[in-house]
Design an enzyme around this catalytic site. Sequence first.
Site, short mmCIF file in Angstrom:
data_model
loop_
_atom_site.label_atom_id
_atom_site.label_comp_id
_atom_site.label_asym_id
_atom_site.label_seq_id
_atom_site.Cartn_x
_atom_site.Cartn_y
_atom_site.Cartn_z
N GLU A 98 19.77 36.45 23.71
CA GLU A 98 20.80 35.55 23.20
C GLU A 98 21.29 34.64 24.32
OE1 GLU A 98 23.66 37.63 20.62
OE2 GLU A 98 25.22 36.30 21.38
N ASP A 100 24.44 32.17 24.90
CA ASP A 100 25.74 31.96 24.26
C ASP A 100 26.64 30.92 24.89
OD1 ASP A 100 25.88 33.88 22.31
OD2 ASP A 100 26.57 35.42 23.69
N GLU A 102 30.58 29.92 23.98
CA GLU A 102 31.72 30.21 23.09
C GLU A 102 32.92 29.44 23.62
OE1 GLU A 102 31.10 34.57 21.11
OE2 GLU A 102 32.10 34.52 23.05
N HIS A 115 33.14 29.94 27.46
CA HIS A 115 32.65 31.26 27.82
C HIS A 115 31.13 31.25 27.63
CE1 HIS A 115 33.03 35.76 27.70
NE2 HIS A 115 31.97 35.66 26.93
N THR A 116 30.36 31.67 28.64
CA THR A 116 28.90 31.72 28.49
C THR A 116 28.42 33.14 28.77
OG1 THR A 116 28.43 31.16 30.81
CG2 THR A 116 28.63 29.32 29.26
N ASN A 117 27.33 33.51 28.10
CA ASN A 117 26.76 34.83 28.34
C ASN A 117 25.26 34.77 28.04
OD1 ASN A 117 26.67 37.54 29.05
ND2 ASN A 117 27.95 38.25 27.36
N GLU A 127 28.73 37.32 32.00
CA GLU A 127 29.66 36.27 31.62
C GLU A 127 30.00 35.33 32.78
OE1 GLU A 127 30.28 39.53 31.36
OE2 GLU A 127 30.48 39.98 29.22
N TRP A 192 41.30 39.34 21.52
CA TRP A 192 40.85 39.18 22.91
C TRP A 192 40.77 37.73 23.40
CZ3 TRP A 192 36.37 36.33 23.57
CH2 TRP A 192 35.53 36.22 22.45
N GLY A 196 43.53 37.04 26.91
CA GLY A 196 43.16 38.44 26.74
C GLY A 196 43.77 39.08 25.50
N ARG A 265 34.41 45.07 38.80
CA ARG A 265 33.55 45.45 37.69
C ARG A 265 32.24 46.10 38.16
NH1 ARG A 265 31.70 40.89 33.45
NH2 ARG A 265 30.40 42.19 32.11
C1 LIG Z 1 45.02 29.33 27.86
O1 LIG Z 1 46.02 28.83 28.71
C2 LIG Z 1 46.49 29.75 29.67
C3 LIG Z 1 47.64 29.08 30.43
O2 LIG Z 1 47.17 27.91 31.07
C4 LIG Z 1 45.33 30.18 30.58
O3 LIG Z 1 45.78 31.17 31.47
C5 LIG Z 1 44.17 30.72 29.75
O4 LIG Z 1 43.05 30.99 30.58
C6 LIG Z 1 43.80 29.67 28.71
N1 LIG Z 1 42.63 30.02 27.90
C7 LIG Z 1 42.46 31.17 27.24
C8 LIG Z 1 41.26 31.25 26.37
O5 LIG Z 1 43.19 32.13 27.29
#
Ligand SMILES: *[C@@H]1O[C@H](CO)[C@@H](O)[C@H](O)[C@H]1NC(C)=O
Length: 278
Positions: A98, A100, A102, A115-117, A127, A192, A196, A265
């Site tokens: 795959e 990716d 994203e 995001h790539t993987n 990642e 997620w 996060g 990690r």
């Molecule tokens: C969203 O914005 C915050 C604050 O700038 C950042 O820390 C974070 O990496 C950004 N993107 C995502 C997907 O969380």
Amino acid sequence: MASFASLLGFLFSSFIIAAYAGNFVQDFDIAWGDSRAKLLNNGELLVLSLDRVSGSGFQSKSEYLFAKIDMQLKLVPGNSAGTVTAYYLSSQGASHDEIDFEFLGNLSGDPYTVHTNLYTQGKADREQQFRLWFDPTTDFHTYSIVWNPHCIIFSVDGTPLRVFKNMESIGVGYPKDQPMRLYSSLWSADDWATRGGLVKTDWAQAPFAASYRNFNADACAIVNGQSSCGSKPWFSQELDLTSQERLKWVQNNYMIYNYCTDTKRFPQGFPPECTPTN
Ligand SMILES: *[C@@H]1O[C@H](CO)[C@@H](O)[C@H](O)[C@H]1NC(C)=O
């Protein structure tokens, strides 16, 4: 058992596909989400949407064994926190390959994460994440994947973000035997995706929508089980000097995560591909 409603949805999306003629109609099937995936402008524009009930997705009719794929995307604008727009090549089965891309949404004004993987024979954990140098929600930008026997290049508007070289000689898996289809989908992963999982999808903003146009696959498609390729200029493509400079610029200024430098990690040492031999 398929419900009556999903049967209706299927008939409806089949009707939409049959009613237009254009790029997306010839090359893709709506994979899920019923009428949340819409073909507009004679099939030249595809819009995926996401609401509280479901996201949506499409997939290429063809399978490819090596490809150069370009697609223009305009990502979910405004408060897109918790949404994920995925655009990837994948083969089937447990030990699948795959490639990716994203795009992780964010609160209005906060930056998207690219995001790539890479999975090779079912193994991922590779990642890398990037910021973009533009707002990906106001205009269409071109996101490309070059996949040939030597390397995989992820790029944005012609600028490479990431290159994964064939390092089979040092025991790293490389996708070269399993044909892949192109998939794209828009869904919510607010457990997620954004910070996060701290920032959730605001359903009051739904439906969310991402748009696609100018799909171009210069690819080795599988026809009757055989890869039909001919001579493709990208088949032996590696990064030239200018592209290597651009790649360095992106990695120095826009890379925000690299598994190859995540010592927490990999306390026992990094995977072999993290120490290139050339
Ligand atoms: C969203 O914005 C915050 C604050 O700038 C950042 O820390 C974070 O990496 C950004 N993107 C995502 C997907 O969380």
